[in-house]
Design an enzyme around this catalytic site. Structure first.
Site, PDB file in Angstrom:
ATOM      1  N   THR A  28       0.489  -1.251  -0.055  1.00 27.26           N
ATOM      2  CA  THR A  28      -0.004  -0.372  -0.015  1.00 27.26           C
ATOM      3  C   THR A  28       0.743   1.392   0.125  1.00 27.26           C
ATOM      4  O   THR A  28       1.757   1.339   0.545  1.00 27.26           O
ATOM      5  CB  THR A  28      -0.914   0.370   1.528  1.00 27.26           C
ATOM      6  OG1 THR A  28      -1.799  -0.705   1.564  1.00 27.26           O
ATOM      7  CG2 THR A  28      -2.080   1.510   1.332  1.00 27.26           C
ATOM      8  N   GLY A  29       0.275   2.333  -1.088  1.00 25.10           N
ATOM      9  CA  GLY A  29       0.501   3.203  -0.629  1.00 25.10           C
ATOM     10  C   GLY A  29       1.562   4.121  -2.688  1.00 25.10           C
ATOM     11  O   GLY A  29       0.904   2.964  -3.121  1.00 25.10           O
ATOM     12  N   GLY A  81       6.165  -1.070   0.618  1.00 25.12           N
ATOM     13  CA  GLY A  81       6.587   0.062   0.256  1.00 25.12           C
ATOM     14  C   GLY A  81       7.156   0.530   2.127  1.00 25.12           C
ATOM     15  O   GLY A  81       6.798  -0.601   2.901  1.00 25.12           O
ATOM     16  N   GLY A  94       3.595   1.900   8.152  1.00 27.64           N
ATOM     17  CA  GLY A  94       1.743   1.948   8.244  1.00 27.64           C
ATOM     18  C   GLY A  94       1.732   3.654   8.206  1.00 27.64           C
ATOM     19  O   GLY A  94       0.168   4.420   8.881  1.00 27.64           O
ATOM     20  N   GLY A  96       0.439   5.084   5.699  1.00 28.62           N
ATOM     21  CA  GLY A  96      -0.960   5.346   4.674  1.00 28.62           C
ATOM     22  C   GLY A  96      -2.349   3.701   5.911  1.00 28.62           C
ATOM     23  O   GLY A  96      -3.325   3.676   5.410  1.00 28.62           O
ATOM     24  N   GLU A 102      -1.065  -5.077   6.066  1.00 35.55           N
ATOM     25  CA  GLU A 102       0.126  -5.474   5.516  1.00 35.55           C
ATOM     26  C   GLU A 102       1.219  -6.566   6.493  1.00 35.55           C
ATOM     27  O   GLU A 102       1.817  -7.069   5.623  1.00 35.55           O
ATOM     28  CB  GLU A 102       1.210  -4.249   5.360  1.00 35.55           C
ATOM     29  CG  GLU A 102       0.818  -3.038   4.592  1.00 35.55           C
ATOM     30  CD  GLU A 102       1.103  -1.242   5.050  1.00 35.55           C
ATOM     31  OE1 GLU A 102       0.945  -0.986   3.350  1.00 35.55           O
ATOM     32  OE2 GLU A 102       1.440  -1.244   5.655  1.00 35.55           O
TER      33      GLU A 102
HETATM   34  C1  5RP Z   1       1.300   2.096   4.282  1.00 36.57           C
HETATM   35  C2  5RP Z   1       2.519   2.408   4.244  1.00 36.57           C
HETATM   36  C3  5RP Z   1       3.432   1.905   3.215  1.00 36.57           C
HETATM   37  O1  5RP Z   1       4.130   1.128   2.523  1.00 36.57           O
HETATM   38  C4  5RP Z   1       4.307   3.309   3.783  1.00 36.57           C
HETATM   39  O2  5RP Z   1       3.597   4.549   4.340  1.00 36.57           O
HETATM   40  C5  5RP Z   1       5.405   3.803   2.365  1.00 36.57           C
HETATM   41  O3  5RP Z   1       4.200   5.006   2.012  1.00 36.57           O
HETATM   42  P1  5RP Z   1       5.116   5.376   0.262  1.00 36.57           P
HETATM   43  O4  5RP Z   1       5.191   4.502  -1.035  1.00 36.57           O
HETATM   44  O5  5RP Z   1       3.691   6.812  -0.655  1.00 36.57           O
HETATM   45  O6  5RP Z   1       5.890   6.274   0.643  1.00 36.57           O
HETATM   46  O7  5RP Z   1       3.484   1.564   5.437  1.00 36.57           O
HETATM   47  O8  5RP Z   1       0.730   1.635   5.536  1.00 36.57           O
END
Ligand code: 5RP
Length: 236
Positions: A28-29, A81, A94, A96, A102
Site C-alpha cells: 500500500t502507498g 513500501g 503504516g 498509509g 500489511e
Molecule cells: C502504508 C505503508 C506504506 O508502505 C508507507 O507509508 C510508504 O508509503 P509511500 O510509498 O507512499 O511513501 O506502510 O501503510
C-alpha cells in the site's frame, strides 16, 4: 529526479521480480501503486493479495486478479513500501494506515521485498512517527498505557490520534491509529515487546526481521540491497 520519479523507477523494477503463476502480495502507498501499475501492464498469469482496500481497488481496476489471503496457503512474493528503513532492514510502516493487513500479508509470504526511494533510509528509526493501531473501545485508556510502555523504553512522547481532513482515521479493520513521535528508537525490539503486551493494541508499525532485501531508488539507479548494506548507509 523527484522522489516520485524514484518511486516509479523502483516500483517498475520491482514488478520485474514477479513471474507467472506466482501469488503476489501487493503493498500500500504511492510506491506500491507504481508497482501495481507496472505489474498490470505485464499481463502475467498471477493471483494477488492486496494489503488494503485502496490497493485492492486500484489492482482490480487495472485487471489484476485478486484473491483472499485465506484462500492461499502461502504468498510467494510480497512487495511493499516503507516509511523508514533502518539498520539491518528494520522498518517503520503504516504511514498509509495499512500496517495490520500489511503485516499479516508479509508474515504469510515466503519472500518480502521492501521498495522505497532513498529518502526513506535512516541510520536510526523514529524520526517518522510510529503508527500504532488500537481498537476503538477504551482507546484513551489504551493510549495511556502505550505512553507508559514507551516511557519504560526511554521514549517520552504523547501519541496523537491520527486525523485526516478533519476526521478521525479509521483503518480497513475498523480501528484507530495513534502516531507516536519517538524521535529515536534505539532498541526497536524492546518497543515491539512493550507495545505487544498492551491489550487494545492491535498492531504497530515496526517491521523487524520480516525482510532481507530492499529495492532503493537513487539518483544513480535502483539498488538491490540486503541487510548488510544497511549498516553503513548515510542518512537519507
Ligand atoms: C502504508 C505503508 C506504506 O508502505 C508507507 O507509508 C510508504 O508509503 P509511500 O510509498 O507512499 O511513501 O506502510 O501503510
Amino acid at each position: 529526479m523527484s522522489d516520485d520519479d524514484l518511486k516509479q523507477a523502483v516500483g517498475e523494477t520491482a514488478a520485474d521480480l514477479v513471474q507467472s503463476d506466482m501469488i503476489v502480495g501487493l503493498g500500500t502507498g504511492t510506491t506500491s501503486a507504481w508497482l501495481v501499475r507496472a505489474l498490470a501492464e505485464r499481463r502475467l498469469d498471477i493471483r494477488c493479495v492486496a494489503t488494503s482496500t485502496t490497493t485492492a481497488t486500484l489492482a482490480s481496476e487495472l485487471g489484476l486478479l485478486l484473491v483472499d489471503i485465506d484462500d492461499v496457503r502461502e504468498i510467494d512474493l510480497t512487495i511493499d513500501g516503507a516509511d523508514e528503513i533502518g539498520p539491518d532492514l528494520t522498518l517503520i510502516k503504516g504511514g498509509g494506515a495499512a500496517l495490520l493487513r500489511e503485516k499479516l500479508v508479509w508474515e504469510a509470504s515466503r519472500r518480502c521485498v521492501c521498495i522505497a526511494d532513498a529518502s526513506k533510509v535512516v541510520t536510526t528509526l523514529g524520526a517518522f512517527p510510529l503508527p500504532i493501531e488500537v481498537v476503538p473501545f477504551g482507546h484513551t485508556t489504551t493510549v495511556r498505557r502505550i505512553t507508559g510502555g514507551l516511557a519504560d523504553c526511554g521514549i517520552l512522547t504523547a501519541p496523537r490520534l491520527r486525523q485526516k481532513d478533519g476526521a478521525v482515521v479509521i483503518t480497513d479493520s475498523g480501528n484507530l491509529i495513534y502516531d507516536a513521535h519517538c524521535g529515536a528508537i534505539l532498541d526497536p525490539a524492546s518497543v515491539e515487546a512493550a507495545l505487544k503486551s498492551i491489550t487494545g493494541v492491535v498492531e504497530h508499525g515496526l517491521f523487524l526481521g520480516l525482510t532481507k532485501e530492499a529495492l532503493i531508488g537513487t539518483a544513480l539507479g535502483v539498488e538491490h540491497l540486503g541487510p548488510r548494506d544497511f549498516k553503513d548507509l548515510p542518512n537519507g
